[in-house]
Design a protein around this motif. Structure first.
Motif, PDB file in Angstrom:
ATOM      1  N   HIS A 120      39.236  44.515  77.244  1.00  0.00           N
ATOM      2  CA  HIS A 120      39.212  43.058  77.345  1.00  0.00           C
ATOM      3  C   HIS A 120      37.856  42.572  77.839  1.00  0.00           C
ATOM      4  CE1 HIS A 120      43.518  43.362  76.753  1.00  0.00           C
ATOM      5  NE2 HIS A 120      43.628  42.049  76.751  1.00  0.00           N
ATOM      6  N   HIS A 121      37.321  43.213  78.873  1.00  0.00           N
ATOM      7  CA  HIS A 121      36.035  42.801  79.422  1.00  0.00           C
ATOM      8  C   HIS A 121      34.909  42.957  78.394  1.00  0.00           C
ATOM      9  CE1 HIS A 121      37.221  43.219  83.961  1.00  0.00           C
ATOM     10  NE2 HIS A 121      37.888  42.271  83.329  1.00  0.00           N
ATOM     11  N   GLU A 122      34.993  43.984  77.565  1.00  0.00           N
ATOM     12  CA  GLU A 122      33.993  44.162  76.510  1.00  0.00           C
ATOM     13  C   GLU A 122      33.984  42.990  75.539  1.00  0.00           C
ATOM     14  OE1 GLU A 122      34.173  49.075  76.354  1.00  0.00           O
ATOM     15  OE2 GLU A 122      34.995  47.879  74.703  1.00  0.00           O
ATOM     16  N   ASN A 123      35.096  42.272  75.470  1.00  0.00           N
ATOM     17  CA  ASN A 123      35.223  41.122  74.578  1.00  0.00           C
ATOM     18  C   ASN A 123      35.304  39.799  75.332  1.00  0.00           C
ATOM     19  OD1 ASN A 123      35.636  42.151  71.616  1.00  0.00           O
ATOM     20  ND2 ASN A 123      36.763  43.580  72.928  1.00  0.00           N
ATOM     21  N   SER A 124      34.806  39.810  76.584  1.00  0.00           N
ATOM     22  CA  SER A 124      34.706  38.595  77.413  1.00  0.00           C
ATOM     23  C   SER A 124      36.049  37.951  77.720  1.00  0.00           C
ATOM     24  CB  SER A 124      33.780  37.565  76.744  1.00  0.00           C
ATOM     25  OG  SER A 124      32.487  38.090  76.549  1.00  0.00           O
ATOM     26  N   LEU A 125      37.088  38.759  77.805  1.00  0.00           N
ATOM     27  CA  LEU A 125      38.413  38.269  78.192  1.00  0.00           C
ATOM     28  C   LEU A 125      38.757  38.732  79.598  1.00  0.00           C
ATOM     29  CD1 LEU A 125      38.865  37.897  74.996  1.00  0.00           C
ATOM     30  CD2 LEU A 125      41.283  38.121  75.612  1.00  0.00           C
ATOM     31  N   ARG A 126      39.407  37.857  80.341  1.00  0.00           N
ATOM     32  CA  ARG A 126      39.933  38.195  81.653  1.00  0.00           C
ATOM     33  C   ARG A 126      41.365  38.694  81.491  1.00  0.00           C
ATOM     34  NH1 ARG A 126      36.945  34.139  80.850  1.00  0.00           N
ATOM     35  NH2 ARG A 126      35.240  33.488  82.242  1.00  0.00           N
ATOM     36  N   THR A 127      41.851  39.451  82.471  1.00  0.00           N
ATOM     37  CA  THR A 127      43.210  39.986  82.410  1.00  0.00           C
ATOM     38  C   THR A 127      43.977  39.644  83.680  1.00  0.00           C
ATOM     39  OG1 THR A 127      42.570  42.102  83.397  1.00  0.00           O
ATOM     40  CG2 THR A 127      42.441  41.930  80.986  1.00  0.00           C
ATOM     41  N   ILE A 128      45.300  39.735  83.590  1.00  0.00           N
ATOM     42  CA  ILE A 128      46.172  39.487  84.739  1.00  0.00           C
ATOM     43  C   ILE A 128      47.115  40.675  84.900  1.00  0.00           C
ATOM     44  CG2 ILE A 128      47.889  37.977  85.795  1.00  0.00           C
ATOM     45  CD1 ILE A 128      46.879  35.689  84.151  1.00  0.00           C
ATOM     46  N   LEU A 129      47.015  41.376  86.034  1.00  0.00           N
ATOM     47  CA  LEU A 129      47.974  42.445  86.328  1.00  0.00           C
ATOM     48  C   LEU A 129      49.319  41.825  86.691  1.00  0.00           C
ATOM     49  CD1 LEU A 129      45.850  44.753  88.692  1.00  0.00           C
ATOM     50  CD2 LEU A 129      45.865  44.684  86.195  1.00  0.00           C
ATOM     51  N   LYS A 130      50.400  42.456  86.269  1.00  0.00           N
ATOM     52  CA  LYS A 130      51.732  41.931  86.585  1.00  0.00           C
ATOM     53  C   LYS A 130      52.742  43.085  86.617  1.00  0.00           C
ATOM     54  CE  LYS A 130      52.733  40.736  81.756  1.00  0.00           C
ATOM     55  NZ  LYS A 130      52.918  39.636  80.799  1.00  0.00           N
ATOM     56  N   LEU A 133      42.093  52.502  74.102  1.00  0.00           N
ATOM     57  CA  LEU A 133      40.888  51.700  73.920  1.00  0.00           C
ATOM     58  C   LEU A 133      40.826  51.099  72.523  1.00  0.00           C
ATOM     59  CD1 LEU A 133      38.043  53.715  75.681  1.00  0.00           C
ATOM     60  CD2 LEU A 133      38.770  51.379  76.212  1.00  0.00           C
ATOM     61  N   PHE A 134      41.156  51.866  71.508  1.00  0.00           N
ATOM     62  CA  PHE A 134      41.087  51.380  70.135  1.00  0.00           C
ATOM     63  C   PHE A 134      41.977  50.154  69.934  1.00  0.00           C
ATOM     64  CE2 PHE A 134      43.239  51.264  65.998  1.00  0.00           C
ATOM     65  CZ  PHE A 134      42.164  51.007  65.169  1.00  0.00           C
ATOM     66  N   TYR A 135      43.238  50.273  70.296  1.00  0.00           N
ATOM     67  CA  TYR A 135      44.168  49.175  70.057  1.00  0.00           C
ATOM     68  C   TYR A 135      43.831  47.951  70.899  1.00  0.00           C
ATOM     69  CZ  TYR A 135      47.240  52.105  67.221  1.00  0.00           C
ATOM     70  OH  TYR A 135      47.755  52.891  66.225  1.00  0.00           O
ATOM     71  N   ASN A 136      43.438  48.174  72.141  1.00  0.00           N
ATOM     72  CA  ASN A 136      43.121  47.038  73.006  1.00  0.00           C
ATOM     73  C   ASN A 136      41.806  46.368  72.623  1.00  0.00           C
ATOM     74  OD1 ASN A 136      45.058  46.468  75.424  1.00  0.00           O
ATOM     75  ND2 ASN A 136      45.072  48.697  75.174  1.00  0.00           N
ATOM     76  N   ARG A 137      40.829  47.144  72.176  1.00  0.00           N
ATOM     77  CA  ARG A 137      39.584  46.542  71.701  1.00  0.00           C
ATOM     78  C   ARG A 137      39.832  45.663  70.479  1.00  0.00           C
ATOM     79  NH1 ARG A 137      36.018  52.037  72.536  1.00  0.00           N
ATOM     80  NH2 ARG A 137      34.973  51.426  74.492  1.00  0.00           N
ATOM     81  N   ARG A 138      40.648  46.162  69.576  1.00  0.00           N
ATOM     82  CA  ARG A 138      40.934  45.405  68.358  1.00  0.00           C
ATOM     83  C   ARG A 138      41.665  44.104  68.683  1.00  0.00           C
ATOM     84  NH1 ARG A 138      44.504  47.923  63.478  1.00  0.00           N
ATOM     85  NH2 ARG A 138      46.118  47.744  65.074  1.00  0.00           N
TER      86      ARG A 138
END
Length: 382
Positions: free
Chosen positions: A211-221, A152-157
């Motif tokens: 990502h969602h906490e920062n209003s970003l969408r993601t793509i699973l791959k 969570l820390f690294y992805n939030r940043r």
């Protein structure tokens, strides 16, 4: 009688108009009504719907000139998104230059575009520290220590930084299961969280949360799983018929059932147990397995259609038709890999799709379906 899609288009137009309003612009009274009607008319067209399905790389640009042809294509609705790479980061004033570039593209777009990047961390890390951006460890490191707080820390940043730069969709997380320890493109590059699908699921969901906490969408791959291949699909056909394991579907199943999926990207791999075509071109894999068996109705993105596994084996125009008919909603041309077609503009891809519709190779209903999914994702609130 009005087209049954009219009400949907009116609603979409109103929502997108509000989303697209530029800071400082006031729209009131008659001007607001006029703008909304004009937007509906533009949205209710085959050209605009096709444009939303086109994603391109912007070549070596690190800035956008006011007379850039890319801006004209955006104003004409020829593309629904762009994919950015390290080569698009200026060597000096990196953050400001990048932010100015994404802002210029959004301001030119008829409908707000997806501004995308590959930010998995580790070796797939475009926003490097040498440009003044934050570091990001690999998925294999995070899965290896298996500490939710660290993930969570690294992805939030990272997500906060991407949001600040104008990026709104990330080609991550990679949910490939590390089935083959010798896999050259996923496992050996540290792009898989784990050989355990439960660990992959756990850390992918944490990545999505940040990502969602920062209003970003993601793509699973890369669906239906690239962690078992012995080859790199950037270079040619990757056949996983004898190596693919059913556990490679587990992260997709788990995350789809969680309701947290924004989008899914296909892999250019062949699994002859399913089909003789690569997954990106296979209706049996996308429509039957992903949409049917796993009950997924969101946006499907192709991997780069210029990768050699596709570009040099199926023909450029034919591959576009096959992928869209298979269930791909957004076809991506990154303009990074040397190939027979050379650099491809959004206008050229758009024209080919429109010609397929005109001659009946692609049904208009398939375009309408893709457009509906794309617009739903663009309007998604977090």
């Amino acid at each position: 009688m009005r087209n049954p899609a009219y009400k949907i288009l009116v609603s979409a137009a109103a929502s997108m108009l509000l989303f697209a309003c530029k800071p400082g612009r006031v729209v009131t009274g008659k001007s607001k009504k006029k703008d909304t009607v004009a937007t509906v008319r533009k949205l209710d067209s085959l050209d605009i719907k096709i444009g939303q399905m086109v994603m391109v790389g912007i070549e070596e640009r690190t800035m956008i000139d006011p007379n850039d042809s890319l801006l004209a294509e955006l104003r004409d609705g020829k593309m629904g998104g762009v994919v950015l790479f390290e080569k698009n980061i200026a060597k000096t004033n990196s953050a400001d230059s990048f932010r100015n570039m994404t802002r210029a593209m959004q301001q030119a777009a008829l409908i707000p575009i997806f501004v995308t990047i590959d930010e998995e961390g580790g070796k797939v890390h475009r926003l490097k520290e040498k440009y003044g951006f934050v570091g990001m460890p690999s998925a294999s490191y995070l899965g290896g220590i298996d500490n939710p707080d660290s993930t969570l820390f690294y992805n939030r940043r990272l997500a906060a930084e991407m949001h600040d730069l104008g990026i709104n969709l990330n080609y991550a997380p990679c949910v490939d299961v590390a089935v083959n320890p010798e896999n050259p493109v996923i496992v050996k590059n540290g792009r898989s969280f784990s050989a355990d699908p439960e660990i992959v699921t756990k850390h992918a969901l944490l990545c999505i949360q940040a990502h969602h906490e920062n209003s970003l969408r993601t793509i699973l791959k890369h669906f239906p799983g690239h962690g078992s291949s012995a080859n790199d699909s950037h270079l040619g056909i990757a056949d996983v018929t004898n190596t693919w394991k059913f556990i490679e579907l587990e992260p997709y199943k788990n995350i789809i059932e969680s309701g947290e999926v924004d989008a899914i990207m296909t892999a250019h791999i062949i699994n002859r147990a399913f089909d003789t075509l690569p997954a990106t071109l296979s209706k049996k894999i996308i429509s039957d397995k992903l949409r049917g068996f796993l009950r997924y109705d969101g946006v499907v993105f192709s991997d780069d259609m210029q990768m050699h596994a596709i570009a040099e084996n199926f023909g450029f125009e034919n591959a576009i038709a096959l992928s869209i008919n298979a269930g791909v909603d957004v076809v991506m041309f990154a303009n990074t890999i040397p190939n027979l077609q050379g650099r491809l503009s959004a206008s050229k891809v758009h024209a080919i799709i429109k010609n397929h519709v005109a001659n009946g190779t692609i049904k208009k209903e398939r375009i309408d379906e893709a457009y509906r999914r794309i617009m739903d994702l663009k309007k998604k609130k977090f």
